[in-house]
Design an enzyme around this catalytic site. Structure first.
Site, PDB file in Angstrom:
ATOM      1  N   SER A 188       0.819  -1.214   0.000  1.00  0.00           N
ATOM      2  CA  SER A 188       0.000   0.000   0.000  1.00  0.00           C
ATOM      3  C   SER A 188       0.858   1.270   0.000  1.00  0.00           C
ATOM      4  O   SER A 188       0.449   2.296  -0.543  1.00  0.00           O
ATOM      5  CB  SER A 188      -0.944  -0.012   1.202  1.00  0.00           C
ATOM      6  OG  SER A 188      -0.222  -0.236   2.400  1.00  0.00           O
ATOM      7  N   ASP A 244      10.693   0.507  -2.133  1.00  0.00           N
ATOM      8  CA  ASP A 244       9.844  -0.593  -1.670  1.00  0.00           C
ATOM      9  C   ASP A 244       9.404  -0.347  -0.226  1.00  0.00           C
ATOM     10  O   ASP A 244      10.056   0.407   0.506  1.00  0.00           O
ATOM     11  CB  ASP A 244      10.643  -1.912  -1.760  1.00  0.00           C
ATOM     12  CG  ASP A 244       9.755  -3.120  -1.955  1.00  0.00           C
ATOM     13  OD1 ASP A 244       8.542  -3.031  -1.683  1.00  0.00           O
ATOM     14  OD2 ASP A 244      10.282  -4.179  -2.372  1.00  0.00           O
ATOM     15  N   GLY A 245       8.331  -0.977   0.172  1.00  0.00           N
ATOM     16  CA  GLY A 245       7.841  -0.874   1.548  1.00  0.00           C
ATOM     17  C   GLY A 245       8.489  -1.916   2.435  1.00  0.00           C
ATOM     18  O   GLY A 245       9.356  -2.676   2.003  1.00  0.00           O
ATOM     19  N   GLY A 250       7.449  -8.996   2.973  1.00  0.00           N
ATOM     20  CA  GLY A 250       6.698 -10.171   2.524  1.00  0.00           C
ATOM     21  C   GLY A 250       5.279 -10.235   3.045  1.00  0.00           C
ATOM     22  O   GLY A 250       4.593 -11.233   2.866  1.00  0.00           O
ATOM     23  N   GLU A 279      10.786  -9.092  -4.935  1.00  0.00           N
ATOM     24  CA  GLU A 279      11.208  -7.817  -4.335  1.00  0.00           C
ATOM     25  C   GLU A 279      12.699  -7.872  -3.993  1.00  0.00           C
ATOM     26  O   GLU A 279      13.443  -6.926  -4.246  1.00  0.00           O
ATOM     27  CB  GLU A 279      10.409  -7.529  -3.065  1.00  0.00           C
ATOM     28  CG  GLU A 279       8.961  -7.148  -3.324  1.00  0.00           C
ATOM     29  CD  GLU A 279       8.165  -6.937  -2.050  1.00  0.00           C
ATOM     30  OE1 GLU A 279       7.281  -6.076  -2.050  1.00  0.00           O
ATOM     31  OE2 GLU A 279       8.410  -7.636  -1.052  1.00  0.00           O
TER      32      GLU A 279
HETATM   33  C1  5RP Z   1       5.017  -7.050   0.128  1.00  0.00           C
HETATM   34  C2  5RP Z   1       5.842  -6.266   1.065  1.00  0.00           C
HETATM   35  C3  5RP Z   1       5.350  -4.898   1.426  1.00  0.00           C
HETATM   36  O1  5RP Z   1       6.266  -3.965   0.977  1.00  0.00           O
HETATM   37  C4  5RP Z   1       5.189  -4.820   2.919  1.00  0.00           C
HETATM   38  O2  5RP Z   1       4.283  -5.839   3.336  1.00  0.00           O
HETATM   39  C5  5RP Z   1       4.648  -3.463   3.366  1.00  0.00           C
HETATM   40  O3  5RP Z   1       3.351  -3.286   2.886  1.00  0.00           O
HETATM   41  P1  5RP Z   1       2.515  -1.960   3.155  1.00  0.00           P
HETATM   42  O4  5RP Z   1       3.207  -0.845   2.449  1.00  0.00           O
HETATM   43  O5  5RP Z   1       1.150  -2.274   2.548  1.00  0.00           O
HETATM   44  O6  5RP Z   1       2.422  -1.741   4.637  1.00  0.00           O
HETATM   45  O7  5RP Z   1       6.891  -6.659   1.521  1.00  0.00           O
HETATM   46  O8  5RP Z   1       5.499  -8.357  -0.012  1.00  0.00           O
END
Ligand code: 5RP
Length: 224
Positions: free
Chosen positions: A27, A80-81, A94, A102
């Site tokens: 997100s 990336d998050g 993950g 990723e």
């Molecule tokens: C997906 C991830 C996401 O980057 C992680 O879960 C963070 O998600 P969000 O930005 O929705 O909090 O690793 O595999």
């Protein structure tokens, strides 16, 4: 402003005209990718994106970002998050089951920026279970090995489908809770050493910069 949006928008400013950009999943990166699309339209910059999942592929396409692959281009910057970030900038990722690609994309980038809201900053990794992607045939054997490493494995179940989550690569995810993660690098290696494990969600020693959306504004941390 929503704190994830704040971090995503800040990261979009870091991309330069002509960059090849790794597009993370989740997100927070959703905001980043949308904002990158806005910059492409408003500033007429040329960007190529490399998605890390079907999710980021679809968002990038809908945001007007031209796409390429790792076969064709090197990555200048990946954004990336994360689910947890420790003071040494090690991560657990993950939560969206996309950590395998990723890790490939984020690791290949010349610069890797993580975007999070302040709730993701932790003193020590491990409150969030470590996602471990496994080939389905190895499920039972891998669960046994995870218990031997003092983990508590739990097969991730789907929400709008009966049965387990199936990753973009056609595999299962075992969320594995560890009481304490003293040495993220060692655990990352130990998990990937189990036959049948494709990749795990610990990202140690990879991050160049973390952009944190806080209620006071943006905070940045850089690796040494
Ligand atoms: C997906 C991830 C996401 O980057 C992680 O879960 C963070 O998600 P969000 O930005 O929705 O909090 O690793 O595999």
């Amino acid at each position: 402003m929503n704190l994830k949006k704040r971090a995503g928008y800040e990261a979009a400013k870091k991309v330069k005209d002509g960059d090849v950009v790794g597009l993370g999943t989740g997100s927070t990166t959703h905001y980043f990718i949308n904002q990158l699309g806005e910059r492409i339209i408003n500033e007429e910059i040329e960007i190529l994106g490399i998605p890390t999942s079907y999710q980021s592929f679809f968002i990038a396409r809908d945001s007007g970002i031209n796409l390429t692959t790792l076969e064709e281009h090197d990555i200048d910057i990946a954004v990336d998050g994360a689910d947890e970030v420790d003071p040494d900038l090690n991560l657990i990722k993950g939560g969206g089951a996309a950590h395998t690609l990723e890790k490939v994309v984020d690791n290949a980038a010349r610069k890797f920026i993580v975007i999070v809201d302040e709730s993701k900053m932790v003193k020590e990794l491990g409150n969030f279970p470590v996602p471990v992607e496994v080939i389905p045939q190895a499920l039972k054997a891998v669960e046994k090995s995870l218990i031997e490493l003092d983990g508590i494995p739990s097969l991730r179940m789907a929400k709008n489908k009966d049965g387990p989550v199936i990753t973009d690569n056609g595999n299962f995810v075992i969320d594995t809770k560890f009481e304490k993660i003293n040495n993220p690098l060692q655990l990352e290696k130990d998990l990937n050493n189990i036959p049948g494990v494709l990749e795990n969600g610990i990202f140690s020693n990879m991050v160049d910069e973390v952009i944190i959306g806080t209620s006071q504004g943006i905070r940045c941390l850089k690796s040494d």
